[in-house]
Design a protein around this motif. Structure first.
Motif, PDB file in Angstrom:
ATOM      1  N   ALA A  95       3.620  73.241  92.804  1.00 22.42           N
ATOM      2  CA  ALA A  95       4.685  73.943  92.090  1.00 22.42           C
ATOM      3  C   ALA A  95       4.573  73.786  90.578  1.00 22.42           C
ATOM      4  O   ALA A  95       4.708  74.759  89.830  1.00 22.42           O
ATOM      5  CB  ALA A  95       6.055  73.453  92.580  1.00 22.42           C
ATOM      6  N   ALA A  96       4.339  72.575  90.103  1.00 23.45           N
ATOM      7  CA  ALA A  96       4.293  72.342  88.652  1.00 23.45           C
ATOM      8  C   ALA A  96       3.175  73.155  88.006  1.00 23.45           C
ATOM      9  O   ALA A  96       3.367  73.777  86.949  1.00 23.45           O
ATOM     10  CB  ALA A  96       4.115  70.855  88.363  1.00 23.45           C
ATOM     11  N   SER A  97       2.001  73.161  88.635  1.00 21.35           N
ATOM     12  CA  SER A  97       0.869  73.909  88.092  1.00 21.35           C
ATOM     13  C   SER A  97       1.148  75.408  88.112  1.00 21.35           C
ATOM     14  O   SER A  97       0.878  76.120  87.129  1.00 21.35           O
ATOM     15  CB  SER A  97      -0.392  73.599  88.907  1.00 21.35           C
ATOM     16  OG  SER A  97      -1.469  74.415  88.503  1.00 21.35           O
ATOM     17  N   TYR A  98       1.688  75.915  89.209  1.00 22.80           N
ATOM     18  CA  TYR A  98       1.976  77.338  89.305  1.00 22.80           C
ATOM     19  C   TYR A  98       3.049  77.770  88.317  1.00 22.80           C
ATOM     20  O   TYR A  98       2.970  78.843  87.714  1.00 22.80           O
ATOM     21  CB  TYR A  98       2.413  77.688  90.722  1.00 22.80           C
ATOM     22  CG  TYR A  98       1.309  77.613  91.759  1.00 22.80           C
ATOM     23  CD1 TYR A  98      -0.032  77.576  91.392  1.00 22.80           C
ATOM     24  CD2 TYR A  98       1.605  77.582  93.115  1.00 22.80           C
ATOM     25  CE1 TYR A  98      -1.038  77.512  92.337  1.00 22.80           C
ATOM     26  CE2 TYR A  98       0.605  77.514  94.078  1.00 22.80           C
ATOM     27  CZ  TYR A  98      -0.720  77.475  93.684  1.00 22.80           C
ATOM     28  OH  TYR A  98      -1.712  77.417  94.626  1.00 22.80           O
ATOM     29  N   GLU A  99       4.063  76.938  88.130  1.00 22.43           N
ATOM     30  CA  GLU A  99       5.123  77.277  87.183  1.00 22.43           C
ATOM     31  C   GLU A  99       4.593  77.336  85.759  1.00 22.43           C
ATOM     32  O   GLU A  99       4.985  78.201  84.961  1.00 22.43           O
ATOM     33  CB  GLU A  99       6.266  76.269  87.305  1.00 22.43           C
ATOM     34  CG  GLU A  99       7.068  76.442  88.590  1.00 22.43           C
ATOM     35  CD  GLU A  99       7.993  75.272  88.881  1.00 22.43           C
ATOM     36  OE1 GLU A  99       7.992  74.298  88.087  1.00 22.43           O
ATOM     37  OE2 GLU A  99       8.700  75.320  89.900  1.00 22.43           O
ATOM     38  N   GLU A 100       3.669  76.435  85.428  1.00 23.41           N
ATOM     39  CA  GLU A 100       3.050  76.464  84.095  1.00 23.41           C
ATOM     40  C   GLU A 100       2.273  77.752  83.912  1.00 23.41           C
ATOM     41  O   GLU A 100       2.325  78.384  82.851  1.00 23.41           O
ATOM     42  CB  GLU A 100       2.134  75.250  83.939  1.00 23.41           C
ATOM     43  CG  GLU A 100       1.472  75.128  82.564  1.00 23.41           C
ATOM     44  CD  GLU A 100       0.210  75.971  82.425  1.00 23.41           C
ATOM     45  OE1 GLU A 100      -0.063  76.470  81.307  1.00 23.41           O
ATOM     46  OE2 GLU A 100      -0.495  76.161  83.441  1.00 23.41           O
ATOM     47  N   ARG A 101       1.542  78.174  84.940  1.00 23.07           N
ATOM     48  CA  ARG A 101       0.769  79.398  84.847  1.00 23.07           C
ATOM     49  C   ARG A 101       1.665  80.628  84.753  1.00 23.07           C
ATOM     50  O   ARG A 101       1.382  81.568  84.007  1.00 23.07           O
ATOM     51  CB  ARG A 101      -0.150  79.534  86.068  1.00 23.07           C
ATOM     52  CG  ARG A 101      -1.380  78.695  86.050  1.00 23.07           C
ATOM     53  CD  ARG A 101      -2.445  79.235  85.091  1.00 23.07           C
ATOM     54  NE  ARG A 101      -2.240  78.814  83.722  1.00 23.07           N
ATOM     55  CZ  ARG A 101      -2.753  79.410  82.661  1.00 23.07           C
ATOM     56  NH1 ARG A 101      -3.484  80.493  82.790  1.00 23.07           N
ATOM     57  NH2 ARG A 101      -2.530  78.958  81.445  1.00 23.07           N
ATOM     58  N   LEU A 102       2.750  80.638  85.491  1.00 23.78           N
ATOM     59  CA  LEU A 102       3.679  81.764  85.421  1.00 23.78           C
ATOM     60  C   LEU A 102       4.235  81.924  84.008  1.00 23.78           C
ATOM     61  O   LEU A 102       4.367  83.036  83.498  1.00 23.78           O
ATOM     62  CB  LEU A 102       4.826  81.574  86.419  1.00 23.78           C
ATOM     63  CG  LEU A 102       4.495  81.885  87.880  1.00 23.78           C
ATOM     64  CD1 LEU A 102       5.587  81.355  88.794  1.00 23.78           C
ATOM     65  CD2 LEU A 102       4.301  83.387  88.082  1.00 23.78           C
ATOM     66  N   THR A 103       4.531  80.814  83.368  1.00 23.72           N
ATOM     67  CA  THR A 103       5.015  80.864  81.990  1.00 23.72           C
ATOM     68  C   THR A 103       3.927  81.392  81.061  1.00 23.72           C
ATOM     69  O   THR A 103       4.179  82.230  80.186  1.00 23.72           O
ATOM     70  CB  THR A 103       5.468  79.469  81.524  1.00 23.72           C
ATOM     71  OG1 THR A 103       6.540  79.018  82.352  1.00 23.72           O
ATOM     72  CG2 THR A 103       5.925  79.494  80.077  1.00 23.72           C
ATOM     73  N   ALA A 104       2.700  80.918  81.245  1.00 21.53           N
ATOM     74  CA  ALA A 104       1.591  81.331  80.382  1.00 21.53           C
ATOM     75  C   ALA A 104       1.263  82.814  80.535  1.00 21.53           C
ATOM     76  O   ALA A 104       0.834  83.458  79.574  1.00 21.53           O
ATOM     77  CB  ALA A 104       0.353  80.492  80.688  1.00 21.53           C
TER      78      ALA A 104
END
Length: 240
Positions: A95-104
Motif C-alpha cells: 500500500a505505501a509504495s502504491y500510494e506514493e506512485r499514485l501521488t507521483a
C-alpha cells in the motif's frame, strides 16, 4: 478463478465504470477488489487470452475511463493473478509504495519518444569531420589499402557513430526534460539512437508536443522522430 487486473486506484477514486466492459469474448464484467486503502479494477480472466485488437482496446478503454477521474496505476495488458484474495493481499502489503506512485502520477500521462537518423547522411558527416576516417577512406578508395585498413575504418566509423548517437540522444532528452515530471530511458533498438518515456502533466501536453516538433524541425530531414502518446503512464508504475 483467475483474475485479470487492469489498474490500481485510491479508495476515494469515483470508479465510474458504467458502460465499460473488460477483455474477453463475450466481454467480462468489471468489478473491484478493495484493500484497506486501495482498490483494484479487475474482471474474471478469460481462458486463452491473447493480445487481439478487441481485447487490447478494451483494456485501454478501462484505463482511459479511470484516468479521466483521477490518478491510476495502469497495469500492462495481460496482468493475471490467482484470485481476488491474491489481489487484496498485494494491495495491502504494498500500500505505501502504491500510494506514493499514485501521488507521483497524479494528473500525468506518458509520451514515448524514439528517433533515428539517416545512416548515409551520418557517414558523410563523419568522413567530412573526422580527419582519421577521411584519410583511411581515401587510402581504401585509391586501391592501395589492404583488409587491415578496411577493418580500421570500420572501427573508426563505428566509434564515431556511437559518439554521435549518444550526443543526439542527450540533446533530445535535455530539450524535453524541462517539460516532464520524470523520465525513463530504455536501450534503443534497431537503428534508433534514443528510446525514452516522459511523464508529462496533462496540462502541458500541447506544450510538450510542440517542443518535440520544434526539436524535429531543428534536426532536419535526416532525422526521424516518432512520438507516441498520450499513453497511460506504464513506464512509471515500476513494479506495480
Amino acid at each position: 478463478m483467475a483474475v485479470y487486473v487492469y489498474a490500481i486506484t485510491a479508495a476515494m477514486h469515483p470508479l465510474r465504470l458504467d458502460g465499460v466492459t473488460g477483455v474477453g469474448e463475450p466481454p467480462e464484467k468489471l468489478r473491484t477488489v478493495n484493500g484497506q486503502s486501495l482498490v483494484a479494477v479487475v474482471s474474471d480472466a478469460p481462458d486463452g487470452l491473447r493480445a487481439k485488437r478487441r481485447d487490447v482496446l478494451a483494456h485501454e478503454s478501462v484505463l482511459e475511463r479511470l484516468m479521466a477521474d483521477g490518478s491510476v496505476l495502469p497495469l500492462r495488458f495481460g496482468a493475471v493473478t490467482l484470485d481476488d484474495q491474491a489481489v487484496r493481499q498485494v494491495l495491502d502489503e504494498r500500500a505505501a509504495s502504491y500510494e506514493e506512485r499514485l501521488t507521483a502520477l497524479d494528473g500525468c500521462v506518458e509520451f514515448h519518444l524514439k528517433a533515428a537518423c539517416d545512416e548515409d547522411a551520418l557517414l558523410r558527416e563523419i568522413l567530412l569531420q573526422s580527419p582519421e576516417a577521411r584519410q583511411l577512406n581515401e587510402k581504401i578508395r585509391s586501391g592501395r589499402a589492404g583488409p587491415d585498413l578496411q577493418i580500421a575504418l570500420g572501427e573508426q566509423v563505428a566509434g564515431e557513430v556511437q559518439l554521435r548517437h549518444e550526443s543526439f540522444a542527450a540533446g533530445a532528452v535535455e530539450a524535453l526534460r524541462p517539460l516532464a515530471r520524470d523520465i525513463r530511458a530504455s536501450d534503443p533498438t534497431g537503428g534508433d539512437f534514443v528510446s525514452v518515456s516522459f511523464l508529462v502533466e496533462q496540462a502541458r501536453q500541447q506544450e510538450f508536443t510542440a517542443a518535440q516538433k520544434d526539436l524535429a524541425n531543428e534536426r532536419g530531414a535526416d532525422f526521424d522522430f516518432r512520438l507516441h502518446g498520450p499513453l497511460p503512464p506504464y513506464s512509471f508504475v515500476e513494479s506495480a
